[in-house]
Design an enzyme around this catalytic site. Structure first.
Site, PDB file in Angstrom:
ATOM      1  CB  SER A 727      -0.957   0.015   1.201  1.00 24.09           C
ATOM      2  OG  SER A 727      -0.239   0.011   2.416  1.00 24.09           O
ATOM      3  CE  LYS A 770      -3.931   1.107   4.633  1.00 22.64           C
ATOM      4  NZ  LYS A 770      -3.654   0.692   3.249  1.00 22.64           N
TER       5      LYS A 770
END
Length: 831
Positions: A727, A770
């Site tokens: 990511s 996140k």
């Protein structure tokens, strides 16, 4: 040791009557069917030693014995040669030579099959036995050495010489002690041996000649023929006596050990017999009183069974097992095994259910009262209740709550049970490695037990509890003790668990009405087939505002109550709670927050107990006193004054985090260096980002040749923490682009996304966590893959408030938005 078959007292009496007579008249002792053997006096021994032996002797081979001088023994003669020799020698009153064979199995021995040292013997008497055998009584005189055979037929005649003259015996203290020890040990062996008459001890005491004593004891030792032959061949008397003493000592030790074992076995048998008779008497008494052993237990089982609501099949199995118990002896070990099995069988809640509370409003109030947030889980529970209320026979759902530690997964199960008015069971699966812990052992094994599933149902006394399987991701996979996860496949499958098989119970049990709730921190360690059977509900971390509300509604009242402090004695305001969360915790849940609140309350309890004046309203100074200086700095994005530094977003097991990717350039040959404890996938992302930048340099107004002249160093801070995953791909690409172009990165921006060599931006997971990390760090703009848009729309509005999302499909789009046209102050001259 000895093979006495005589009365020592009679033997001694006869010996005393004949001791003054010539040794050749000893045959008179055996007249009249006597059963004892005479002893040898010192005078008799002198007469024997004075005799000279002939130069040749007829040789009689012996199979299984050795004749010693002075000793009288019976032998059975079977060979034709031997019988002829015995009869002629007895008739002519000749001496014979007796020699032991080396191997008793040899039927027709030759000279090489005979030992060289033997004993001169006198034939005292020949007896014809009823079975036709010939038995000869012979007495040894002195030893000889066989030189050579001079005749083979009709029997052996050999040339012989005397083995030694009269043995010199030095009588001193050591010698007397040796002879005394021999007598004492012999007497002890006679006393401890049940096969030797106790009167034989008198015979030993009355032996006057030390040489005859040693020979007599040697002849009767319980040792091999070869060892006896060695004793016969020893010339030195002291050495022979010591060797006999050693053998006696070993024999006594073995006899003592044997007697100890026999005594112990006898004591054990006596106790067992005593217990048996007592049990039999007790059984008879109980039968007379109408209270036979096991009758009360069987009656109790029948009474409990009469109240059960089980099916006809289960009832038949119980009756069959009960009849088996009734046929067993109550003293049998199998009786207790069968009784335990039937007691467990009858105590299970067969078809026993607690009524559900279908008041949806009340259930919702209970769930909200116990937990703040978790709307998706609450909504699923309410939906389930609504369907059951409408249809009334829906199989219970199997939920799997997945989320970081401390977010309330386990406690949610208890709230669900309270909302439904069901019994609550919690079973921790952490570290379970044996399949039999879940399925149980077969009852044929010693110490067999049912599985923990059935044990907990027995404790709950209902077949429809809320059953929390805690830490299902910590169950070990296939190992030497089986595969516990494979056993969970049946338990957590609504299509199979209506006929769950426990190895101990051996009867199918219906688990379909049980509401299983599994909890886990991650799905990565759970078997895919197991995940497929459960309805997975993700529970993300809490926002700052949610943590404050949870602390005010649940944590602070709970800790005040546990520490005995009234609400009026201590006041936590919102600002203080926020400080505790931001400066002393770094977690997705609220477990550490609760511990910190408890620490603060404990500090104040001391003032309350000592009646010291204190400020009821908590201040920042109180946090420093109770918790020390702040442990964590507030997460925040970096300034954009330095080129090559970009903020990324990461997922961890304890929630979301922000991370920084730093790129530094130095003159060199185009080498790439990666630091920061990066995993393989993250290193591959860095290589892809650099290669894509090289191939698309013109799009950023860069000369492709500059990459050969600059070394690239990519670092991700907090090097002690391992990092991996794809990511951070667009974050690394943006940092590289900023470093080579020296353009500023847009402030308060963060990004996450996987990259490919084609320049595509791929979606990533853990989006909600996140986003929470970005909000904590005061980030305002987030760049994501366009395919993550559906994940954002699935998140509640209050989580997304204050954030602006930018969706991209190509890597170039990331750079176009994230990098400003403005260059940093004092830019590095790369081009």
């Amino acid at each position: 040791m000895y093979a006495f078959q005589t009365s020592a007292a009679k033997l001694t009496e006869k010996y005393m009557n004949f001791k003054d007579r010539n040794i050749y008249t000893i045959s008179e002792l055996l007249d009249g069917d006597t059963e004892f053997i005479p002893l040898l006096s010192s005078e008799d021994e002198e007469l024997i030693n004075a005799e000279k032996i002939p130069e040749t002797l007829p040789i009689l081979p012996l199979r299984n014995t050795v004749l010693f001088p002075g000793v009288v023994i019976p032998i059975t003669v079977g060979r034709d040669k031997s019988i002829k020799l015995i009869k002629e020698a007895y008739k002519e009153k000749k001496l014979i030579g007796v020699v032991a064979q080396k191997d008793a199995e040899v039927e027709e021995p030759g000279v090489d099959d005979l030992n060289r040292i033997g004993t001169v013997a006198n034939i005292i008497k020949i007896l014809q036995m009823p079975d036709g055998n010939t038995t000869v009584i012979i007495q040894g005189k002195k030893r000889f050495q066989l030189i050579d055979l001079v005749q083979v037929d009709p029997y052996f005649i050999a040339k012989v010489v005397q083995y030694e003259s009269l043995e010199n015996v030095k009588k001193n203290k050591e010698f007397n002690a040796l002879i005394s020890s021999l007598k004492d040990l012999s007497i002890q062996i006679i006393k401890q041996s049940p096969n030797i008459p106790s009167d034989a001890a008198f015979a030993i005491k009355n032996i006057e000649s030390p040489v005859f004593l040693v020979n007599f004891v040697s002849s009767n030792l319980n040792i091999d023929i070869k060892d006896k032959q060695k004793l016969l061949e020893i010339s030195d008397f002291s050495k022979r006596a010591n060797q006999v003493l050693s053998s006696l000592t070993r024999e006594l030790q073995m006899l003592e050990l044997k007697n100890q074992i026999q005594d112990k076995v006898k004591v054990d048998l006596d106790k067992q017999q005593r217990d048996f008779f007592l049990h039999q008497q007790l059984k008879t008494i109980q039968e007379e009183l109408g209270d036979a052993p096991g009758t009360q237990d069987i009656n109790e089982l029948k009474f409990k069974a009469s109240e059960k609501k089980w099916s006809k099949n289960v009832e038949e199995i119980f009756e069959k097992e009960l009849s088996k118990l009734q046929r067993m002896n109550s003293q049998s070990p199998d009786f207790s095994v069968q009784l335990n099995y039937l007691e467990f069988f009858v105590e299970l809640p067969w078809n026993e259910y607690t009524p559900d509370n279908f008041d949806l409003k009340r259930a919702e109030d209970v769930l909200n009262e116990d937990h703040y947030g978790l709307e998706k889980v609450k909504e699923r529970i309410i939906e389930h209740l609504a369907v059951i209320k409408l249809k009334n026979d829906l199989k219970a759902p199997i939920l799997c709550l997945v989320g970081p530690p401390g977010v309330g997964k386990t406690s949610l199960g208890k709230s669900v049970a309270r909302a439904l008015d069901r019994k609550y069971i919690r079973m921790s699966l952490g570290g379970v490695r044996d399949e039999s812990e879940l399925r149980g052992h077969r009852k044929t094994y010693i110490g067999a037990m049912p599985g923990r599933i059935m044990q907990n149902l027995k404790k709950a006394k209902t077949s429809n509890p809320v059953f929390v399987l805690d830490e299902v991701d910590k169950v070990l996979g296939a190992n030497i003790s089986g595969d516990p996860q494979a056993a969970l496949l049946e338990i957590l499958d609504p299509e199979q668990n209506n006929a769950f098989h426990d190895n101990y119970l051996e009867v199918e049990y219906d688990l379909s009405k049980v509401m299983f709730i599994a909890t886990a921190n991650t799905l990565s360690t759970i078997h895919p087939a197991l995940v497929d059977r459960m309805e997975v509900i993700d529970i993300s971390g809490y926002l700052l505002e949610e943590k404050i509300e949870i602390a005010k509604r649940h944590l602070i009242p709970k800790q005040l109550n546990e520490h005995g402090v009234k609400k009026s004695q201590l006041n936590f305001n919102k600002k203080i709670i926020e400080k505790i969360i931001e400066n002393y915790t770094r977690e997705a849940g609220v477990r550490k927050l609760e511990k910190n609140i408890a620490s603060i309350i404990r500090k104040k309890v001391k003032y309350i107990v000592d009646k010291i004046e204190y400020n009821i309203r908590l201040e920042e100074e109180d946090l420093l006193t109770a918790l020390g200086p702040p442990r964590f700095q507030k997460e925040k994005g970096l300034s954009n004054e330095v080129a090559g530094v970009v903020t990324g977003l990461a997922w961890t097991a304890v929630g979301g985090e922000i991370l920084f990717v730093e790129v530094s350039l130095s003159k060199g040959k185009g080498q790439l260096t990666l630091t920061g404890n990066l995993g393989d996938v993250m290193k591959e992302s860095a290589s892809i980002a650099l290669e894509y930048l090289k191939s698309h340099a013109p799009f950023l107004s860069l000369d492709p040749e500059i990459f050969k002249n600059w070394n690239v160093h990519i670092h991700v801070p907090e090097g002690a923490t391992p990092k991996d995953g794809p990511s951070a791909g667009i974050t690394m690409f943006t940092a590289l682009a900023s470093a080579f172009t020296q353009r500023k990165v847009r402030s308060k921006i963060a990004m996450t996304g996987e990259i490919t060599l084609r320049g595509k931006v791929l979606p990533v997971g853990g989006v909600k966590e996140k986003i929470l990390a970005a909000k904590r760090a005061r980030i305002t703009d987030i760049i994501l893959s366009v395919e993550n848009k559906k994940d954002i729309e699935d998140i509640k509005e209050n989580y997304r408030s204050g954030l602006k999302f930018h969706y991209v499909d190509q890597m170039i789009e990331v750079v176009d938005y994230a990098l400003l046209k403005e260059k940093v102050k004092n830019p590095l001259l790369v081009n």
